[in-house]
Every structure is written in C-alpha cells, then in structure tokens.
Design an enzyme around this catalytic site. Structure first.
Site, mmCIF file in Angstrom:
data_model
loop_
_atom_site.group_PDB
_atom_site.id
_atom_site.type_symbol
_atom_site.label_atom_id
_atom_site.label_comp_id
_atom_site.label_asym_id
_atom_site.label_seq_id
_atom_site.Cartn_x
_atom_site.Cartn_y
_atom_site.Cartn_z
ATOM 1 N N ARG A 118 0.806 -1.226 0.000
ATOM 2 C CA ARG A 118 0.000 0.000 0.000
ATOM 3 C C ARG A 118 0.842 1.280 0.000
ATOM 4 N NH1 ARG A 118 -3.234 -3.274 3.621
ATOM 5 N NH2 ARG A 118 -5.146 -3.922 2.541
ATOM 6 N N LYS A 140 2.350 11.285 -11.285
ATOM 7 C CA LYS A 140 1.511 10.421 -12.116
ATOM 8 C C LYS A 140 2.266 9.130 -12.392
ATOM 9 C CE LYS A 140 -1.670 13.385 -14.695
ATOM 10 N NZ LYS A 140 -2.103 13.787 -16.055
ATOM 11 N N GLU A 182 7.178 18.226 -24.796
ATOM 12 C CA GLU A 182 6.614 18.635 -23.505
ATOM 13 C C GLU A 182 7.082 20.046 -23.131
ATOM 14 O OE1 GLU A 182 4.333 17.016 -22.144
ATOM 15 O OE2 GLU A 182 4.571 14.865 -22.524
ATOM 16 N N LYS A 224 5.875 23.292 -14.390
ATOM 17 C CA LYS A 224 5.053 22.140 -14.039
ATOM 18 C C LYS A 224 4.797 22.079 -12.540
ATOM 19 C CE LYS A 224 3.979 17.362 -14.682
ATOM 20 N NZ LYS A 224 4.230 16.089 -15.387
ATOM 21 N N GLU A 234 -5.391 16.579 -10.476
ATOM 22 C CA GLU A 234 -6.015 16.918 -11.750
ATOM 23 C C GLU A 234 -7.528 17.086 -11.658
ATOM 24 O OE1 GLU A 234 -5.988 14.856 -16.029
ATOM 25 O OE2 GLU A 234 -3.971 15.188 -15.225
ATOM 26 N N ARG A 238 -4.660 21.412 -13.583
ATOM 27 C CA ARG A 238 -3.640 20.461 -14.031
ATOM 28 C C ARG A 238 -4.026 19.776 -15.342
ATOM 29 N NH1 ARG A 238 -0.215 15.860 -10.563
ATOM 30 N NH2 ARG A 238 0.998 15.160 -12.369
ATOM 31 N N ASN A 242 -2.462 18.308 -20.176
ATOM 32 C CA ASN A 242 -2.796 17.249 -21.133
ATOM 33 C C ASN A 242 -2.925 17.775 -22.561
ATOM 34 O OD1 ASN A 242 -2.990 15.036 -19.257
ATOM 35 N ND2 ASN A 242 -4.900 15.936 -18.531
ATOM 36 N N HIS A 245 -2.387 15.514 -25.498
ATOM 37 C CA HIS A 245 -2.242 14.141 -25.026
ATOM 38 C C HIS A 245 -3.443 13.252 -25.347
ATOM 39 C CE1 HIS A 245 1.235 15.794 -23.087
ATOM 40 N NE2 HIS A 245 1.543 14.644 -22.528
ATOM 41 N N HIS A 249 -2.032 10.158 -27.029
ATOM 42 C CA HIS A 249 -2.175 8.832 -26.425
ATOM 43 C C HIS A 249 -2.920 7.878 -27.360
ATOM 44 C CE1 HIS A 249 -1.672 10.257 -21.965
ATOM 45 N NE2 HIS A 249 -0.563 10.304 -22.665
ATOM 46 N N HIS A 262 6.719 8.939 -27.262
ATOM 47 C CA HIS A 262 5.651 9.701 -26.622
ATOM 48 C C HIS A 262 5.660 11.163 -27.060
ATOM 49 C CE1 HIS A 262 2.796 11.096 -23.665
ATOM 50 N NE2 HIS A 262 3.690 11.923 -23.150
#
Length: 359
Positions: A118, A140, A182, A224, A234, A238, A242, A245, A249, A262
């Site tokens: 955990r 993330k 980015e 960032k 997010e 935030r 994206n 993205h 993606h 990427h």
C-alpha cells in the site's frame, strides 16, 4: 546544482538539477533513509549508469531489476516483475525504489511503489529530457492497457527527483527531440515569453548548448511544479498539462506503442488540437503558423499517415479525460493560454479530423 521544491501540502519534495549528480553520494545519503533499495532500470540505461548509482548508495542492501526498453514494456507484466522482486528480497514498508531511466521506467516503478504494501518510498532519477522536464514531476504513475494508455495507475509523489544533466549526453537524438514536445507544451499553455525564447534559441537547444539546456530544464520544472502544487490530482488546472495528449495517447495506442515516441505523438496531438482551435475560431492563424513552425524547426512531426479519423475518435473516447458530461478537450486560445472545453459532438469532430488529417 539547482534546487527546486515542489510545494505540495504534506508531500513537498526537492528537484535536484545539475551535472554529475548520479555520483554525488550526499544527495542519495540525504534522501534514502532505508537500507533496502531496489533500482528499476532498463537494458539501455543499466550499462551506462546502474553501477554509478549503486556506488552512490553506500552500505545499502541493493537489488536491481532490468526491464526491456520501450513504451510497449509499460504493462502489468513488467509491473508484476517488480513486485515479484520486492517480495523475493523481503523488502519491507520502509524500503525504497529508485526509478533510473526515462518516463516509462518512472511510470512503472512509481506505480509499483504506490502499490507494494500500500505504498513505499521511491525516488525519480530521470535520464531522458522528457522525464527531466515533465514525467518525473507530479506523481503520475501508471501502466498501459492494450486498448488505452495509462489506464491503470495512481497519483503517488516521489521523495525527490535527481536530474543529472550529463545523462543527456548519451541520449539518442530522436529521444532528445521527443522531450522537446513537452517543453513546447508548457510554453503554449502558460508562458508566451518562454515560447518566444524557444523560437529564438531552439538551435542552441537542439545542439546541446549546456547553458540553454540548464535554463530550459529548470524553467520547465518551475512551470510544471506550479501547476502540480495547485492541483495535485487533476481536478482543475492540471488538466491543461494534457494539451495534445488525448490525441497523442490515442495515436500511441493505435500504432501499438512501438512506432511513435511519446513526445512525437504529443507533438502531432498538439498540432491537431491547434488546428481544431483554429477551425473553431479560438486561435488565430498567425499563432497556428508559429506553433507548427516551432515543431518543424526542432525536428518533431506534426502529421501522421494512414490514420482513420473515425478509428481515432473511437480510441479517444476511451480517454481518462471523459466525464459524465462527455469528452473534454484542451484547446488553445493563443500562445500562452489554453482552456478546457467540452468537445464538439462526435460527428462534427470526425468532420474536423478528416479535414485536418487529410488536408
């Protein structure tokens, strides 16, 4: 060496930026408080830097796992290998994972750290430009599903980020340029002056000018970090990170996670949403031209062949940015300002994509 703090409530951590940091014992001594350390890396990075990091972790019980390189390795099988290694070595809840590599390694290792017992500690040691300016910051973590990218993961902050700029010297040129997507993204959503700087200094950057790169990395970490500190998980601002993205993606997924890097997919994605922004009357033509030009200047793609617009739409509707009201897109109002809007109805979006992709 430069130090920055990511000021998240009860989870603040430092980013260290500089030359020779992987062999700086003090940084690791100051941030690794357990004797048990698992280094997660890949077959490209390991021969270059694994022994250096081990030498900096004096008097530790060190284990390592070397995964294959590539986005197509960011899956539950790789995740399970890390968990197996932790269990086999009887690592406890106080142990540390060190993610030594690019964004793929950081994402997998971070997710393993978030999940094992955990949650255990982890440190990001990014070795690519993309990871140093973006993916190592903000917590993330995820692995991909065969049908959608980053669908299995968690928000889980590292204990620190150690960015040794010397690792960029061994980075393949294509990987280096991928990271610039980015960088450009950050300027587009929140810093028009930085975009101006990129237009004036891109030649220095792509030719590895040390002063320019140091400024660029620090600037992106600051940008960032400011967003992550305001919106860790997010729920609001935030989401602007994206930009590009949703389509990027989807393109990675459609091409099997092995055709586009990427950053290349993000560059194409930003180009698509910039053209959508223009078609919807949000973005001026002069701004659109400057955006396409900067990607061209740094050697990043803005188009992709043999992609069916309807299949692309079907893929983006598996995106995490869909809520009860439908698909949300990050669009541009101008260079330095982005906004979150509900996407046009599906049939209109397909029509726009046909015009953009086939134009």
């Amino acid at each position: 060496m430069e130090n920055l703090v990511v000021p998240i409530k009860n989870k603040s951590y430092e980013i260290y930026i500089g030359s020779g940091l992987l062999s700086t014992n003090k940084i690791f001594d100051d941030n690794v408080y357990s004797d048990q350390v698992l280094i997660v890396t890949n077959n490209i990075v390991a021969p270059l830097y694994l022994d250096t990091v081990k030498a900096s972790l004096k008097n530790k019980d060190i284990a390592s796992i070397i995964l294959k390189d590539g986005e197509n390795q960011k899956n539950l099988d790789s995740f399970s290998k890390i968990i197996d290694k932790l269990i086999k070595n009887k690592f406890n809840r106080e142990s540390y994972i060190i993610a030594l590599g690019g964004g793929v390694i950081g994402d997998i290792a971070g997710f393993a750290a978030a999940s094992y017992q955990r949650g255990i500690n982890y440190i990001q040691v990014p070795t690519t430009l993309l990871a140093q300016v973006d993916s190592s910051i903000g917590g993330k973590t995820a692995v991909n599903h065969i049908k959608a990218k980053n669908m299995i993961g968690a928000f889980y902050q590292p204990k620190c980020v150690i960015s040794d700029t010397d690792t960029l010297n061994t980075l393949p040129k294509r990987e280096f340029l991928s990271g610039l997507a980015e960088v450009i993204k950050h300027s587009l959503i929140m810093d028009p002056e930085f975009f101006d700087w990129l237009e004036s200094n891109y030649e220095k950057v792509v030719n590895y000018d040390k002063k320019s790169l140091k400024f660029l990395i620090k600037k992106n970490c600051e940008l960032k970090s400011s967003i992550v500190a305001e919106d860790e998980k997010e729920k609001g601002i935030r989401a602007l990170l994206n930009l590009g993205h949703t389509f990027g993606h989807a393109l990675e997924t459609m091409t099997g996670y092995n055709k586009l890097l990427h950053g290349e997919a993000v560059a194409i994605g930003i180009s698509i949403v910039s053209q959508i922004s223009y078609e919807l009357g949000l973005l001026g033509s002069d701004n659109l031209d400057r955006i396409i030009k900067i990607f061209n200047n740094v050697g990043l793609p803005t188009k992709i062949d043999k992609i069916d617009p309807e299949e692309l739409i079907d893929c983006i509707y598996l995106d995490k940015k869909i809520d009860l009201s439908g698909l949300r897109l990050i669009l541009l109002n101008k260079i330095g300002k982005a906004s979150i809007i509900q996407a046009p109805e599906k049939i209109k979006l397909i029509s726009l994509l046909k015009k953009i992709l086939n134009g």
